[in-house]
Design a protein around this motif. Structure first.
Motif, PDB file in Angstrom:
ATOM      1  N   SER A  69       1.864  -6.297  -4.296  1.00 24.19           N
ATOM      2  CA  SER A  69       2.340  -5.509  -3.167  1.00 24.19           C
ATOM      3  C   SER A  69       3.845  -5.691  -3.014  1.00 24.19           C
ATOM      4  O   SER A  69       4.396  -6.709  -3.447  1.00 24.19           O
ATOM      5  CB  SER A  69       1.630  -5.937  -1.867  1.00 24.19           C
ATOM      6  OG  SER A  69       2.007  -7.253  -1.506  1.00 24.19           O
ATOM      7  N   ARG A 107       3.178  -1.394  -3.322  1.00 22.68           N
ATOM      8  CA  ARG A 107       2.997  -0.537  -4.498  1.00 22.68           C
ATOM      9  C   ARG A 107       4.241   0.281  -4.771  1.00 22.68           C
ATOM     10  O   ARG A 107       4.531   0.610  -5.914  1.00 22.68           O
ATOM     11  CB  ARG A 107       1.801   0.387  -4.287  1.00 22.68           C
ATOM     12  CG  ARG A 107       0.451  -0.309  -4.249  1.00 22.68           C
ATOM     13  CD  ARG A 107       0.102  -0.984  -5.592  1.00 22.68           C
ATOM     14  NE  ARG A 107       0.247  -0.086  -6.719  1.00 22.68           N
ATOM     15  CZ  ARG A 107      -0.714   0.723  -7.151  1.00 22.68           C
ATOM     16  NH1 ARG A 107      -1.884   0.750  -6.553  1.00 22.68           N
ATOM     17  NH2 ARG A 107      -0.502   1.502  -8.206  1.00 22.68           N
ATOM     18  N   TYR A 108       4.946   0.625  -3.725  1.00 19.94           N
ATOM     19  CA  TYR A 108       6.165   1.422  -3.862  1.00 19.94           C
ATOM     20  C   TYR A 108       7.236   0.868  -2.931  1.00 19.94           C
ATOM     21  O   TYR A 108       6.919   0.374  -1.849  1.00 19.94           O
ATOM     22  CB  TYR A 108       5.910   2.898  -3.497  1.00 19.94           C
ATOM     23  CG  TYR A 108       4.789   3.522  -4.265  1.00 19.94           C
ATOM     24  CD1 TYR A 108       3.496   3.537  -3.738  1.00 19.94           C
ATOM     25  CD2 TYR A 108       5.009   4.100  -5.511  1.00 19.94           C
ATOM     26  CE1 TYR A 108       2.451   4.100  -4.450  1.00 19.94           C
ATOM     27  CE2 TYR A 108       3.968   4.675  -6.223  1.00 19.94           C
ATOM     28  CZ  TYR A 108       2.692   4.659  -5.682  1.00 19.94           C
ATOM     29  OH  TYR A 108       1.654   5.227  -6.387  1.00 19.94           O
ATOM     30  N   THR A 153       4.548  -2.613  -9.036  1.00 19.18           N
ATOM     31  CA  THR A 153       5.329  -2.126  -7.890  1.00 19.18           C
ATOM     32  C   THR A 153       6.404  -1.217  -8.447  1.00 19.18           C
ATOM     33  O   THR A 153       7.199  -1.628  -9.287  1.00 19.18           O
ATOM     34  CB  THR A 153       5.995  -3.280  -7.125  1.00 19.18           C
ATOM     35  OG1 THR A 153       4.990  -4.116  -6.557  1.00 19.18           O
ATOM     36  CG2 THR A 153       6.894  -2.728  -6.020  1.00 19.18           C
TER      37      THR A 153
END
Lengths: 114, 112
Positions: free
Chosen positions: A7, A9-10, A109
């Motif tokens: 975490s 993801r983005y 990520t």
């Protein structure tokens, strides 16, 4: 069995800002890896941990990148300050041991530096 | 520095066609792995080849390790749209370091 968790993801940040990524490996896996994958290229190893010790960080840009795995379980990778060329997917992988030969990758990520 | 050259980088074919992806190096590896990566996901291991000259089959996929353990190939027979993805080869250098050297990857698109 749960896989490798990562975490966020983005993440979108501006250059010169700092960012941190978190990885939780598969339970019982002693070896943890962080890779950088630039679009259109294969993953490049940044750092390898064996338990809480660093095995290989020869390709980690140490002036701006740092990583730790204090308790030998989960790990964080930090970039400070970020540059445009740091835009990439950061993959975490784990394996039972260095010699086990099979690495299990998290979803990554995706970092965009503007 | 050990490098793996993967070719072609991009491949767009029609369903039912055959294809081969190559992975070459001037260095010897103790083993070589092939991964497949879907968009938004991490690479997933398909196969590991260990012995020079070894051939492994996984349904319509055939993997071969060169006799000198410097190169490998992946052949897909009768490709299907579900085969679409990024294929990566990764070499394991001699010594039990756990390190992987990845090729640049081959992006395969199979059109129905």
């Amino acid at each position: 069995e749960a896989g490798v968790a990562q975490s966020p993801r983005y993440k979108i940040i501006e250059k010169r800002q700092s960012v941190a990524f978190w990885c939780n490996p598969i339970s019982g896996h002693a070896t943890l890896y962080w890779y950088q994958q630039i679009l259109g290229q294969g993953p490049k190893l940044l750092i390898q941990f064996q338990n809480n010790g660093v095995v290989d960080d020869s390709q980690l840009p140490k002036d701006r990148f740092s990583a730790e795995r204090l308790k030998g379980v989960d790990s964080t990778l930090k970039i400070q300050p970020a540059k445009l060329e740091d835009s990439a997917v950061y993959l975490c992988a784990s394996s039972f041991s260095q010699a086990s030969g099979t690495q299990y990758f998290g979803p990554g990520t995706r970092l965009l530096v503007l | 520095t050990q490098l793996l050259e993967q070719s072609p980088q991009f491949l767009s074919i029609q369903e039912g066609e055959n294809l081969t992806v190559y992975c070459n190096s001037s260095s010897v590896f103790s083993s070589l792995q092939w991964y497949r990566q879907e968009p938004g996901e991490g690479p997933v291991l398909l196969v590991t080849v260990v012995t020079g000259g070894e051939v492994k089959k996984l349904k319509r996929l055939t993997f071969q390790f060169g006799d000198a353990r410097k190169d490998s190939s992946l052949h897909i027979t009768a490709a299907q749209p579900g085969d679409t993805g990024l294929y990566l080869c990764a070499g394991v250098p001699p010594g039990n370091t756990g390190k992987l050297i990845f090729g640049q990857g081959t992006t395969l698109q199979v059109k129905p």
